[in-house]
Enzyme design. Structure first.
Site, PDB file in Angstrom:
ATOM      1  N   ASP A   1      33.790 -34.562 -41.868  1.00  0.00           N
ATOM      2  CA  ASP A   1      35.104 -34.511 -41.220  1.00  0.00           C
ATOM      3  C   ASP A   1      36.161 -34.063 -42.231  1.00  0.00           C
ATOM      4  O   ASP A   1      36.155 -34.490 -43.389  1.00  0.00           O
ATOM      5  CB  ASP A   1      35.459 -35.884 -40.625  1.00  0.00           C
ATOM      6  CG  ASP A   1      36.575 -35.794 -39.609  1.00  0.00           C
ATOM      7  OD1 ASP A   1      36.293 -35.938 -38.409  1.00  0.00           O
ATOM      8  OD2 ASP A   1      37.738 -35.556 -40.017  1.00  0.00           O
TER       9      ASP A   1
ATOM     10  N   ASN B   1      34.925 -40.366 -29.104  1.00  0.00           N
ATOM     11  CA  ASN B   1      36.233 -40.419 -28.454  1.00  0.00           C
ATOM     12  C   ASN B   1      36.200 -39.483 -27.241  1.00  0.00           C
ATOM     13  O   ASN B   1      35.689 -38.359 -27.340  1.00  0.00           O
ATOM     14  CB  ASN B   1      37.328 -39.978 -29.427  1.00  0.00           C
ATOM     15  CG  ASN B   1      37.497 -40.955 -30.584  1.00  0.00           C
ATOM     16  OD1 ASN B   1      37.330 -42.149 -30.419  1.00  0.00           O
ATOM     17  ND2 ASN B   1      37.804 -40.435 -31.770  1.00  0.00           N
TER      18      ASN B   1
ATOM     19  N   GLY C   1      41.486 -41.020 -27.463  1.00  0.00           N
ATOM     20  CA  GLY C   1      41.778 -40.561 -28.821  1.00  0.00           C
ATOM     21  C   GLY C   1      41.116 -39.251 -29.199  1.00  0.00           C
ATOM     22  O   GLY C   1      41.076 -38.892 -30.386  1.00  0.00           O
ATOM     23  N   GLN C   2      40.615 -38.517 -28.196  1.00  0.00           N
ATOM     24  CA  GLN C   2      39.942 -37.244 -28.513  1.00  0.00           C
ATOM     25  C   GLN C   2      40.988 -36.171 -28.812  1.00  0.00           C
ATOM     26  O   GLN C   2      41.946 -36.002 -28.051  1.00  0.00           O
ATOM     27  CB  GLN C   2      39.074 -36.811 -27.325  1.00  0.00           C
ATOM     28  CG  GLN C   2      38.228 -35.577 -27.625  1.00  0.00           C
ATOM     29  CD  GLN C   2      37.317 -35.189 -26.457  1.00  0.00           C
ATOM     30  OE1 GLN C   2      37.399 -35.767 -25.370  1.00  0.00           O
ATOM     31  NE2 GLN C   2      36.468 -34.209 -26.688  1.00  0.00           N
TER      32      GLN C   2
ATOM     33  N   HIS D   1      31.480 -34.395 -29.618  1.00  0.00           N
ATOM     34  CA  HIS D   1      30.985 -34.659 -30.974  1.00  0.00           C
ATOM     35  C   HIS D   1      30.838 -36.161 -31.172  1.00  0.00           C
ATOM     36  O   HIS D   1      31.524 -36.954 -30.519  1.00  0.00           O
ATOM     37  CB  HIS D   1      31.927 -34.078 -32.039  1.00  0.00           C
ATOM     38  CG  HIS D   1      33.351 -34.497 -31.886  1.00  0.00           C
ATOM     39  ND1 HIS D   1      34.192 -33.936 -30.947  1.00  0.00           N
ATOM     40  CD2 HIS D   1      34.094 -35.433 -32.533  1.00  0.00           C
ATOM     41  CE1 HIS D   1      35.383 -34.500 -31.030  1.00  0.00           C
ATOM     42  NE2 HIS D   1      35.347 -35.422 -31.981  1.00  0.00           N
TER      43      HIS D   1
ATOM     44  N   HIS E   1      31.172 -39.073 -34.080  1.00  0.00           N
ATOM     45  CA  HIS E   1      31.584 -39.440 -35.435  1.00  0.00           C
ATOM     46  C   HIS E   1      30.546 -40.396 -36.020  1.00  0.00           C
ATOM     47  O   HIS E   1      30.130 -41.349 -35.350  1.00  0.00           O
ATOM     48  CB  HIS E   1      32.919 -40.188 -35.429  1.00  0.00           C
ATOM     49  CG  HIS E   1      34.088 -39.395 -34.949  1.00  0.00           C
ATOM     50  ND1 HIS E   1      34.995 -38.824 -35.809  1.00  0.00           N
ATOM     51  CD2 HIS E   1      34.508 -39.082 -33.702  1.00  0.00           C
ATOM     52  CE1 HIS E   1      35.944 -38.212 -35.114  1.00  0.00           C
ATOM     53  NE2 HIS E   1      35.673 -38.348 -33.823  1.00  0.00           N
TER      54      HIS E   1
HETATM   55  P1  AMP Z   1      38.381 -36.521 -32.195  1.00  0.00           P
HETATM   56  O1  AMP Z   1      39.772 -37.000 -32.470  1.00  0.00           O
HETATM   57  O2  AMP Z   1      37.429 -37.611 -31.807  1.00  0.00           O
HETATM   58  O3  AMP Z   1      38.398 -35.383 -31.213  1.00  0.00           O
HETATM   59  O4  AMP Z   1      37.817 -35.991 -33.564  1.00  0.00           O
HETATM   60  C1  AMP Z   1      38.043 -34.706 -34.045  1.00  0.00           C
HETATM   61  C2  AMP Z   1      37.768 -34.750 -35.516  1.00  0.00           C
HETATM   62  O5  AMP Z   1      37.570 -33.442 -35.963  1.00  0.00           O
HETATM   63  C3  AMP Z   1      38.897 -35.354 -36.352  1.00  0.00           C
HETATM   64  O6  AMP Z   1      38.398 -36.468 -37.071  1.00  0.00           O
HETATM   65  C4  AMP Z   1      39.311 -34.217 -37.266  1.00  0.00           C
HETATM   66  O7  AMP Z   1      39.635 -34.662 -38.570  1.00  0.00           O
HETATM   67  C5  AMP Z   1      38.065 -33.337 -37.273  1.00  0.00           C
HETATM   68  N1  AMP Z   1      38.276 -31.927 -37.529  1.00  0.00           N
HETATM   69  C6  AMP Z   1      39.180 -31.112 -36.955  1.00  0.00           C
HETATM   70  N2  AMP Z   1      39.040 -29.859 -37.409  1.00  0.00           N
HETATM   71  C7  AMP Z   1      38.015 -29.884 -38.304  1.00  0.00           C
HETATM   72  C8  AMP Z   1      37.384 -28.918 -39.134  1.00  0.00           C
HETATM   73  N3  AMP Z   1      37.796 -27.629 -39.171  1.00  0.00           N
HETATM   74  N4  AMP Z   1      36.373 -29.317 -39.925  1.00  0.00           N
HETATM   75  C9  AMP Z   1      35.960 -30.608 -39.931  1.00  0.00           C
HETATM   76  N5  AMP Z   1      36.507 -31.559 -39.161  1.00  0.00           N
HETATM   77  C10 AMP Z   1      37.527 -31.214 -38.369  1.00  0.00           C
END
Ligand code: AMP
Ligand code: ZN
Length: 116
Positions: free
Chosen positions: A35, A89, A95-96, A102, A104
């Site tokens: 992340d 999420n 919180g998405q 994906h 986490h």
């Molecule tokens: P969510 O909030 O559950 O949709 O999680 C999205 C996650 O993607 C967040 O934790 C961001 O920090 C991560 N994220 C966004 N863009 C990137 C990227 N280019 N590379 C790696 N992680 C990313």
């Protein structure tokens, strides 16, 4: 050709290689990356190669099973043998922020409950 939503999706761009990212896993159906903004000492993301905006849009139980089993294997590979948390999420209230399904993988510190 991806539709317009997929064309602007950051995770689709990572899957296709348009955005460079070190892949910790690259299997037939999914990838894993670190992340960008880690919330724990270990914070990885398991991402299906196909675009589903969230878990409710993916009816493929085999794929969902594979994503979770890859997430669990990845946690152990990263020495999270004392415990870890898998989070999906979903939707704005969930919180998405990236609307491509994906999981986490979080670990390396104690995970409080309830989550924020
Ligand atoms: P969510 O909030 O559950 O949709 O999680 C999205 C996650 O993607 C967040 O934790 C961001 O920090 C991560 N994220 C966004 N863009 C990137 C990227 N280019 N590379 C790696 N992680 C990313
Ligand atoms: Zn996508």
């Amino acid at each position: 050709m991806p539709n317009a939503q997929e064309a602007s999706c950051v995770f689709c761009k990572i899957v296709s290689g348009e955005i460079q990212s070190k892949k910790l896993l690259d299997s037939e159906n999914c990838i894993a990356i670190s992340d960008l903004n880690p919330q724990a000492p270990t914070h990885l993301l398991v991402i299906p190669k196909d675009h589903y905006s969230d878990i409710t849009q993916c009816q493929k139980s085999n794929l969902l099973g594979e994503l979770f089993s890859q997430a669990s294997a990845l946690a152990l590979k990263h020495s999270l043998n004392k415990g870890f948390r898998l989070v999906v999420n979903t939707g704005n209230e969930g919180g998405q922020t990236v609307h491509h399904l994906h999981i986490h993988v979080l670990g390396g510190r104690f995970m409080g409950w309830p989550p924020g």
